[in-house]
Motif scaffolding. Sequence first.
Motif, PDB file in Angstrom:
ATOM      1  N   THR A 142     -13.602   3.510 -10.335  1.00  0.00           N
ATOM      2  CA  THR A 142     -14.872   3.416  -9.580  1.00  0.00           C
ATOM      3  C   THR A 142     -14.889   2.187  -8.666  1.00  0.00           C
ATOM      4  OG1 THR A 142     -15.893   2.198 -11.397  1.00  0.00           O
ATOM      5  CG2 THR A 142     -16.202   4.593 -11.391  1.00  0.00           C
ATOM      6  N   TRP A 143     -14.026   1.206  -8.964  1.00  0.00           N
ATOM      7  CA  TRP A 143     -13.976  -0.001  -8.119  1.00  0.00           C
ATOM      8  C   TRP A 143     -13.450   0.314  -6.708  1.00  0.00           C
ATOM      9  CZ3 TRP A 143     -11.852  -4.739 -11.419  1.00  0.00           C
ATOM     10  CH2 TRP A 143     -12.826  -5.094 -12.361  1.00  0.00           C
ATOM     11  N   LYS A 144     -12.858   1.491  -6.567  1.00  0.00           N
ATOM     12  CA  LYS A 144     -12.311   1.838  -5.242  1.00  0.00           C
ATOM     13  C   LYS A 144     -13.438   2.022  -4.215  1.00  0.00           C
ATOM     14  CE  LYS A 144      -9.501   5.181  -7.008  1.00  0.00           C
ATOM     15  NZ  LYS A 144      -8.501   6.257  -7.006  1.00  0.00           N
ATOM     16  N   THR A 145     -14.591   2.490  -4.716  1.00  0.00           N
ATOM     17  CA  THR A 145     -15.698   2.770  -3.779  1.00  0.00           C
ATOM     18  C   THR A 145     -16.927   1.903  -4.026  1.00  0.00           C
ATOM     19  OG1 THR A 145     -16.245   4.553  -5.306  1.00  0.00           O
ATOM     20  CG2 THR A 145     -15.058   5.172  -3.290  1.00  0.00           C
ATOM     21  N   ASP A 146     -16.986   1.274  -5.174  1.00  0.00           N
ATOM     22  CA  ASP A 146     -18.130   0.406  -5.492  1.00  0.00           C
ATOM     23  C   ASP A 146     -18.198  -0.729  -4.470  1.00  0.00           C
ATOM     24  OD1 ASP A 146     -19.783  -1.602  -6.531  1.00  0.00           O
ATOM     25  OD2 ASP A 146     -19.321  -1.058  -8.605  1.00  0.00           O
ATOM     26  N   PRO A 147     -19.326  -0.893  -3.746  1.00  0.00           N
ATOM     27  CA  PRO A 147     -19.406  -1.935  -2.695  1.00  0.00           C
ATOM     28  C   PRO A 147     -19.173  -3.356  -3.218  1.00  0.00           C
ATOM     29  CG  PRO A 147     -21.533  -0.810  -3.013  1.00  0.00           C
ATOM     30  CD  PRO A 147     -20.535  -0.077  -3.851  1.00  0.00           C
ATOM     31  N   ASN A 148     -19.311  -3.563  -4.529  1.00  0.00           N
ATOM     32  CA  ASN A 148     -19.056  -4.897  -5.095  1.00  0.00           C
ATOM     33  C   ASN A 148     -17.567  -5.213  -5.203  1.00  0.00           C
ATOM     34  OD1 ASN A 148     -21.658  -5.774  -5.444  1.00  0.00           O
ATOM     35  ND2 ASN A 148     -21.861  -4.775  -7.449  1.00  0.00           N
ATOM     36  N   TYR A 149     -16.722  -4.175  -5.100  1.00  0.00           N
ATOM     37  CA  TYR A 149     -15.281  -4.382  -5.327  1.00  0.00           C
ATOM     38  C   TYR A 149     -14.395  -3.783  -4.224  1.00  0.00           C
ATOM     39  CZ  TYR A 149     -17.122  -5.232  -9.985  1.00  0.00           C
ATOM     40  OH  TYR A 149     -17.843  -5.719 -11.042  1.00  0.00           O
ATOM     41  N   ALA A 150     -14.950  -2.852  -3.449  1.00  0.00           N
ATOM     42  CA  ALA A 150     -14.096  -2.057  -2.558  1.00  0.00           C
ATOM     43  C   ALA A 150     -13.417  -2.879  -1.462  1.00  0.00           C
ATOM     44  CB  ALA A 150     -14.921  -0.920  -1.946  1.00  0.00           C
ATOM     45  N   LYS A 151     -14.119  -3.857  -0.927  1.00  0.00           N
ATOM     46  CA  LYS A 151     -13.557  -4.603   0.222  1.00  0.00           C
ATOM     47  C   LYS A 151     -13.256  -6.057  -0.177  1.00  0.00           C
ATOM     48  CE  LYS A 151     -14.078  -1.462   3.589  1.00  0.00           C
ATOM     49  NZ  LYS A 151     -13.382  -0.365   2.949  1.00  0.00           N
ATOM     50  N   PRO A 152     -12.202  -6.651   0.419  1.00  0.00           N
ATOM     51  CA  PRO A 152     -11.800  -8.014   0.019  1.00  0.00           C
ATOM     52  C   PRO A 152     -12.928  -9.043   0.017  1.00  0.00           C
ATOM     53  CG  PRO A 152     -10.131  -7.058   1.426  1.00  0.00           C
ATOM     54  CD  PRO A 152     -11.276  -6.087   1.399  1.00  0.00           C
ATOM     55  N   PRO A 153     -13.804  -9.117   1.060  1.00  0.00           N
ATOM     56  CA  PRO A 153     -14.836 -10.167   1.023  1.00  0.00           C
ATOM     57  C   PRO A 153     -15.770  -9.998  -0.183  1.00  0.00           C
ATOM     58  CG  PRO A 153     -14.684  -9.193   3.216  1.00  0.00           C
ATOM     59  CD  PRO A 153     -13.852  -8.340   2.315  1.00  0.00           C
ATOM     60  N   ALA A 154     -16.036  -8.757  -0.578  1.00  0.00           N
ATOM     61  CA  ALA A 154     -16.928  -8.519  -1.722  1.00  0.00           C
ATOM     62  C   ALA A 154     -16.268  -8.985  -3.024  1.00  0.00           C
ATOM     63  CB  ALA A 154     -17.266  -7.025  -1.818  1.00  0.00           C
ATOM     64  N   ARG A 155     -14.955  -8.961  -3.036  1.00  0.00           N
ATOM     65  CA  ARG A 155     -14.256  -9.332  -4.284  1.00  0.00           C
ATOM     66  C   ARG A 155     -14.176 -10.853  -4.477  1.00  0.00           C
ATOM     67  NH1 ARG A 155     -10.929  -4.747  -2.738  1.00  0.00           N
ATOM     68  NH2 ARG A 155      -9.206  -5.998  -1.906  1.00  0.00           N
ATOM     69  N   LEU A 156     -14.192 -11.603  -3.386  1.00  0.00           N
ATOM     70  CA  LEU A 156     -13.955 -13.056  -3.501  1.00  0.00           C
ATOM     71  C   LEU A 156     -14.878 -13.768  -4.496  1.00  0.00           C
ATOM     72  CD1 LEU A 156     -13.038 -14.007   0.187  1.00  0.00           C
ATOM     73  CD2 LEU A 156     -11.521 -13.854  -1.793  1.00  0.00           C
ATOM     74  N   PRO A 157     -16.201 -13.458  -4.506  1.00  0.00           N
ATOM     75  CA  PRO A 157     -17.033 -14.182  -5.494  1.00  0.00           C
ATOM     76  C   PRO A 157     -16.813 -13.685  -6.921  1.00  0.00           C
ATOM     77  CG  PRO A 157     -18.371 -13.102  -3.771  1.00  0.00           C
ATOM     78  CD  PRO A 157     -16.985 -12.584  -3.640  1.00  0.00           C
ATOM     79  N   ARG A 158     -16.017 -12.619  -7.089  1.00  0.00           N
ATOM     80  CA  ARG A 158     -15.859 -11.999  -8.418  1.00  0.00           C
ATOM     81  C   ARG A 158     -14.432 -12.087  -8.950  1.00  0.00           C
ATOM     82  NH1 ARG A 158     -19.214  -9.189  -5.277  1.00  0.00           N
ATOM     83  NH2 ARG A 158     -21.278  -8.867  -6.154  1.00  0.00           N
ATOM     84  N   LEU A 159     -13.678 -13.051  -8.433  1.00  0.00           N
ATOM     85  CA  LEU A 159     -12.247 -13.080  -8.798  1.00  0.00           C
ATOM     86  C   LEU A 159     -12.037 -13.269 -10.299  1.00  0.00           C
ATOM     87  CD1 LEU A 159     -10.646 -15.091  -5.833  1.00  0.00           C
ATOM     88  CD2 LEU A 159     -10.599 -12.626  -6.251  1.00  0.00           C
ATOM     89  N   ASN A 160     -12.859 -14.112 -10.934  1.00  0.00           N
ATOM     90  CA  ASN A 160     -12.675 -14.331 -12.376  1.00  0.00           C
ATOM     91  C   ASN A 160     -12.881 -13.025 -13.147  1.00  0.00           C
ATOM     92  OD1 ASN A 160     -12.057 -16.954 -11.995  1.00  0.00           O
ATOM     93  ND2 ASN A 160     -13.927 -17.804 -12.866  1.00  0.00           N
ATOM     94  N   GLU A 161     -13.911 -12.293 -12.790  1.00  0.00           N
ATOM     95  CA  GLU A 161     -14.185 -11.021 -13.476  1.00  0.00           C
ATOM     96  C   GLU A 161     -13.046 -10.020 -13.218  1.00  0.00           C
ATOM     97  OE1 GLU A 161     -17.409  -8.810 -11.780  1.00  0.00           O
ATOM     98  OE2 GLU A 161     -16.932  -7.073 -13.047  1.00  0.00           O
ATOM     99  N   ILE A 162     -12.611  -9.955 -11.952  1.00  0.00           N
ATOM    100  CA  ILE A 162     -11.565  -8.973 -11.597  1.00  0.00           C
ATOM    101  C   ILE A 162     -10.254  -9.308 -12.299  1.00  0.00           C
ATOM    102  CG2 ILE A 162     -10.128  -8.182  -9.666  1.00  0.00           C
ATOM    103  CD1 ILE A 162     -12.733  -8.418  -7.931  1.00  0.00           C
ATOM    104  N   PHE A 163      -9.857 -10.573 -12.217  1.00  0.00           N
ATOM    105  CA  PHE A 163      -8.584 -10.915 -12.868  1.00  0.00           C
ATOM    106  C   PHE A 163      -8.706 -10.822 -14.399  1.00  0.00           C
ATOM    107  CE2 PHE A 163      -7.393 -12.874  -8.725  1.00  0.00           C
ATOM    108  CZ  PHE A 163      -6.218 -12.154  -8.546  1.00  0.00           C
ATOM    109  N   GLY A 164      -9.892 -11.073 -14.911  1.00  0.00           N
ATOM    110  CA  GLY A 164     -10.101 -10.897 -16.361  1.00  0.00           C
ATOM    111  C   GLY A 164      -9.842  -9.455 -16.767  1.00  0.00           C
TER     112      GLY A 164
END
Length: 424
Positions: free
Chosen positions: A286-308
């Motif tokens: 679902t992260w492929k289309t979720d606006p919180n994860y889909a695009k690189p700028p949206a991911r930057l504030p969430r790097l800890n969660e994503i890498f976790g």
Amino acid sequence: MKALEGVKVLDFTHVQSGPTCTQLLAWFGADVIKVERPGTGDITRGQLCDVPDADSLYFTMLNHNKRSITLDTKNPRGMEVLWEMVKVCDVMVENFAPGVLDRMGLTWAKVHEVNPRMIVASIKGFGAGPYEDCKVYENVAQCAGGAASTTGFRDGVPLVTGAQIGDSGTGLHLALGIVTALYHRTHSGLGQKVDCAMQDGVLNLCRVKLRDQQRLDHGPLKEYSQFGEGVPFGDAVPRAGNDSGGGQPGRILKCKGWETDPNAYIYFITQAPVWEKICDVIGEPTWKTDPNYAKPPARLPRLNEIFGRIEEWTMTKTKFEAMDILNEYDIPCGPILSMKEIAEEKSLRETGTVVEVDHPKRGKYLSVGNPIKLSNSPSEVKRSPLLGEHTDEVLRDVLKLDEARIAAIVESGATGAVTRAAAE
Ligand code: CAO
């Protein structure tokens, strides 16, 4: 024919920075003649020793493919021989403390007058400025060149790195300067002076951090984990832990076995073009289309969660299993390899990057071969010379001194302690 065949190098280097430079030139085929102090030679011959009465690995691994001549430059006859070498060599390389060469009378002006074609290459700790007279070792250069202040974790002390970017890094820079000057000489007919300061060499390797220093003026560095953690930036580039220094966020993540194996880790890069594949591999489609994860700028504030979340996946695989799976999807990653694993890696032996060398006093040992591969002049790694092994050969065959002159030099003690047999 080797690429640098015919080039004669007066190797007046010691410790690590200079010897790495001249070793490269020797691998490319230059005749590198190392001038060493009688009795002791390069100080590293006797440092960090592991086999009694044998040159240390510190020395042998930095001085392959060279010849060694012992010469006391504080003896007038010794200096005479050195000047003979200046006349016949193409390049002189040195990394003494500031002022040493001048005290020997080997100023650039004098050398250039005696042999206008000679290239004189020097490593010092610092260029002109407040620290130009200082002696410098590896870690001093790492600290002064910007590496230490930007290495480590934000809440820890500055760290030096195991890669010898101050010594070997500067040796590499100097080697490029020398071959560039050799090329220039083919047009101009003249040698020139080549200088590389260790602080400058380290800074050159840290240029992305000077990039970030200037980006700070325009706002926070969003690819640094501290941005997502809400920690404000100060006025200097902070230490970024294992964050990637580039535009594609990356981290070191635990793999299966990390509890007992200090190297059960993988470097994982969330490269934007393969983001969808990453989502599939780790089981977060679902992260492929979720606006919180889909695009690189949206991911930057969430790097800890994503890498976790990615780490939850990598912890179910060994680093090598993870490599195999991720490479199938073209996801950039790399195992944290121990020196033991590198020493045993078959492919590195096959390419000559790790070589086994035989030495008359210490037997077989492993070394790093030439990492630069030329298609028409492959490097063959030959053992380092014993102290003064080639003194006679060089006096006779390179300097073409006659027997009477050689006898006088030996008798003066310039090449070392005089034994009766040698003097008669
Ligand atoms: N015969 C007689 N004397 C010799 C000699 C020879 N063959 N070769 C060198 N010497 C003498 C020099 O004449 C000099 O004596 P003086 O000080 O009386 O003029 C002395 O040996 C060597 O000088 P040094 O100051 O370079 O050596 P050091 O061990 O005190 O310092 C280092 C070592 C590395 C700190 C210093 O050379 C330096 O700062 N080099 C430049 C930066 C560098 O390359 N650092 C990296 C080293 S690797 O980590």
